[in-house]
Design an enzyme around this catalytic site. Structure first.
Site, PDB file in Angstrom:
ATOM      1  N   ASN A  49       0.873  -1.168   0.000  1.00  0.00           N
ATOM      2  CA  ASN A  49       0.000   0.000   0.000  1.00  0.00           C
ATOM      3  C   ASN A  49       0.912   1.220   0.000  1.00  0.00           C
ATOM      4  O   ASN A  49       1.490   1.562   1.021  1.00  0.00           O
ATOM      5  CB  ASN A  49      -0.892  -0.016   1.254  1.00  0.00           C
ATOM      6  CG  ASN A  49      -1.722   1.253   1.387  1.00  0.00           C
ATOM      7  OD1 ASN A  49      -1.768   2.073   0.472  1.00  0.00           O
ATOM      8  ND2 ASN A  49      -2.377   1.418   2.532  1.00  0.00           N
TER       9      ASN A  49
ATOM     10  N   LYS B 103       0.152   4.205  -0.242  1.00  0.00           N
ATOM     11  CA  LYS B 103      -0.474   5.389   0.372  1.00  0.00           C
ATOM     12  C   LYS B 103      -0.225   6.607  -0.538  1.00  0.00           C
ATOM     13  O   LYS B 103      -0.169   6.444  -1.756  1.00  0.00           O
ATOM     14  CB  LYS B 103       0.045   5.589   1.792  1.00  0.00           C
ATOM     15  CG  LYS B 103      -0.116   4.302   2.636  1.00  0.00           C
ATOM     16  CD  LYS B 103       0.085   4.481   4.101  1.00  0.00           C
ATOM     17  CE  LYS B 103      -0.104   3.153   4.807  1.00  0.00           C
ATOM     18  NZ  LYS B 103       0.011   3.251   6.251  1.00  0.00           N
TER      19      LYS B 103
ATOM     20  N   HIS C 135      -9.535   1.500   4.637  1.00  0.00           N
ATOM     21  CA  HIS C 135      -8.277   1.603   5.386  1.00  0.00           C
ATOM     22  C   HIS C 135      -8.498   2.523   6.593  1.00  0.00           C
ATOM     23  O   HIS C 135      -9.240   3.498   6.513  1.00  0.00           O
ATOM     24  CB  HIS C 135      -7.176   2.157   4.479  1.00  0.00           C
ATOM     25  CG  HIS C 135      -5.821   2.038   5.096  1.00  0.00           C
ATOM     26  ND1 HIS C 135      -5.370   2.925   6.048  1.00  0.00           N
ATOM     27  CD2 HIS C 135      -4.840   1.120   4.940  1.00  0.00           C
ATOM     28  CE1 HIS C 135      -4.152   2.552   6.444  1.00  0.00           C
ATOM     29  NE2 HIS C 135      -3.817   1.452   5.785  1.00  0.00           N
TER      30      HIS C 135
ATOM     31  N   GLU D 179      -6.787   4.798   7.785  1.00  0.00           N
ATOM     32  CA  GLU D 179      -6.484   6.214   7.534  1.00  0.00           C
ATOM     33  C   GLU D 179      -7.672   6.901   6.859  1.00  0.00           C
ATOM     34  O   GLU D 179      -7.935   8.079   7.084  1.00  0.00           O
ATOM     35  CB  GLU D 179      -5.202   6.341   6.683  1.00  0.00           C
ATOM     36  CG  GLU D 179      -3.975   6.041   7.536  1.00  0.00           C
ATOM     37  CD  GLU D 179      -2.804   5.449   6.786  1.00  0.00           C
ATOM     38  OE1 GLU D 179      -2.785   5.474   5.541  1.00  0.00           O
ATOM     39  OE2 GLU D 179      -1.885   4.944   7.464  1.00  0.00           O
TER      40      GLU D 179
ATOM     41  N   GLU E 251      -5.535  -4.858  10.423  1.00  0.00           N
ATOM     42  CA  GLU E 251      -4.482  -3.868  10.649  1.00  0.00           C
ATOM     43  C   GLU E 251      -4.757  -3.112  11.946  1.00  0.00           C
ATOM     44  O   GLU E 251      -5.529  -2.127  11.943  1.00  0.00           O
ATOM     45  CB  GLU E 251      -4.450  -2.856   9.496  1.00  0.00           C
ATOM     46  CG  GLU E 251      -4.133  -3.443   8.150  1.00  0.00           C
ATOM     47  CD  GLU E 251      -3.508  -2.400   7.214  1.00  0.00           C
ATOM     48  OE1 GLU E 251      -2.377  -2.637   6.786  1.00  0.00           O
ATOM     49  OE2 GLU E 251      -4.139  -1.365   6.957  1.00  0.00           O
TER      50      GLU E 251
ATOM     51  N   GLY F 171       2.625   2.165  10.824  1.00  0.00           N
ATOM     52  CA  GLY F 171       3.610   3.234  10.700  1.00  0.00           C
ATOM     53  C   GLY F 171       4.335   3.565  11.994  1.00  0.00           C
ATOM     54  O   GLY F 171       5.018   4.581  12.094  1.00  0.00           O
TER      55      GLY F 171
ATOM     56  N   SER G 279       3.408  -2.209  10.174  1.00  0.00           N
ATOM     57  CA  SER G 279       4.872  -2.257  10.359  1.00  0.00           C
ATOM     58  C   SER G 279       5.492  -3.597   9.977  1.00  0.00           C
ATOM     59  O   SER G 279       6.441  -4.041  10.620  1.00  0.00           O
ATOM     60  CB  SER G 279       5.238  -1.898  11.804  1.00  0.00           C
ATOM     61  OG  SER G 279       4.826  -0.585  12.109  1.00  0.00           O
TER      62      SER G 279
END
Ligand code: 13P
Length: 248
Positions: free
Chosen positions: A9, A11, A94, A96, A166, A172, A212
């Protein structure tokens, strides 16, 4: 047998030029044919990356899409537009997008249904916050996300859906969930699918872990029974690391 799936991904990273350079770099190595490798890239890079991966087994994914075919939705991208480019996958829900762009379980559900209608395989993201984990609410939260995402979705479609577990606190941050915790949650999700859709769906659905994931952690994760792949952010932006992840 479930085909392992390692998806990058990207991003909001890489210009068109940088993305084609990255793909060229990846193409210098051979990738394990028994693993499905996917790159989920920004909308503006999809067409060029599609050309760059021609002749390889790498699959293409988007990172979001609207649920309507077209209309007055300024700034949005429709499934028809993505279909025309020839994407295989689309990340949906996702964290985010849930966190910064008001994505809800309801919109996630609509987007999954639309993706399936156009033969785009959704990679559906679920996962708890740190606070929810600290209060031991991860199962309750993830169960609700999974069931709402799959509301009114037919058994026959389950084989085309990938679920990515996730945990938000692992994204991250350099903090990976332990392989045991990741496997436990992927197994928990598999159980939910089994309860709703039966044994065949339970055995066939692919569930990824994300958060991660790095070349030095992938092998241990992939050895776990209920983890069928990884959704990878940071490490997928480095050709050498992406190759190592696919060739775990
Ligand atoms: P990182 O691998 O950078 O933690 O990102 C994970 C992720 O959000 C993939 O969708």
């Amino acid at each position: 047998m479930r085909l392992p799936i390692i998806a990058g991904n990207w991003k909001m990273n890489n210009t068109i030029l940088k993305s084609t350079l990255l793909i060229d770099e990846i193409k210098k190595s051979s990738l394990n044919k028994d693993v499905e490798a996917v790159v989920c890239v920004p909308f503006t890079n999809l067409s060029d990356v599609k050309k760059a991966i021609e002749g390889t087994d790498i699959k293409l994914g988007a990172q979001n899409m609207h649920w309507e075919d077209n209309g007055a939705y300024t700034g949005e991208i429709s499934p028809l537009m993505l279909k025309e480019i020839g994407i295989d996958y689309c990340i949906i829900g996702h964290s985010e997008r849930r966190q910064y762009f008001n994505e809800t379980d309801e919109t996630v559900n609509k987007k999954i249904k639309t993706a399936l209608k156009y033969d785009i395989k959704p990679i559906v993201c679920v996962g708890e916050t740190l606070e929810e984990r600290e209060n031991e609410r991860q199962e309750e939260v993830v169960k609700e996300q999974v069931l709402k995402a799959l509301e009114d979705i037919d058994n026959k479609n389950i084989k085309d859906i990938v679920i990515a577990y996730e945990p938000i606190w692992a994204i991250g941050t350099g903090k990976t969930a332990s392989s045991d915790d990741a496997n436990q949650m992927c197994g928990f999700i598999r159980g939910i699918i089994g309860d709703k859709y039966g044994k065949e769906a339970k055995d066939n659905i692919r569930i990824q872990y994300g958060g991660s994931v790095k070349p030095n952690t992938i092998k241990e994760l992939m050895e776990k029974e209920d983890i069928d792949g990884a959704l990878v952010g940071g490490a997928s932006l480095v050709a050498e690391d992406f190759v190592k992840l696919v060739n775990y």
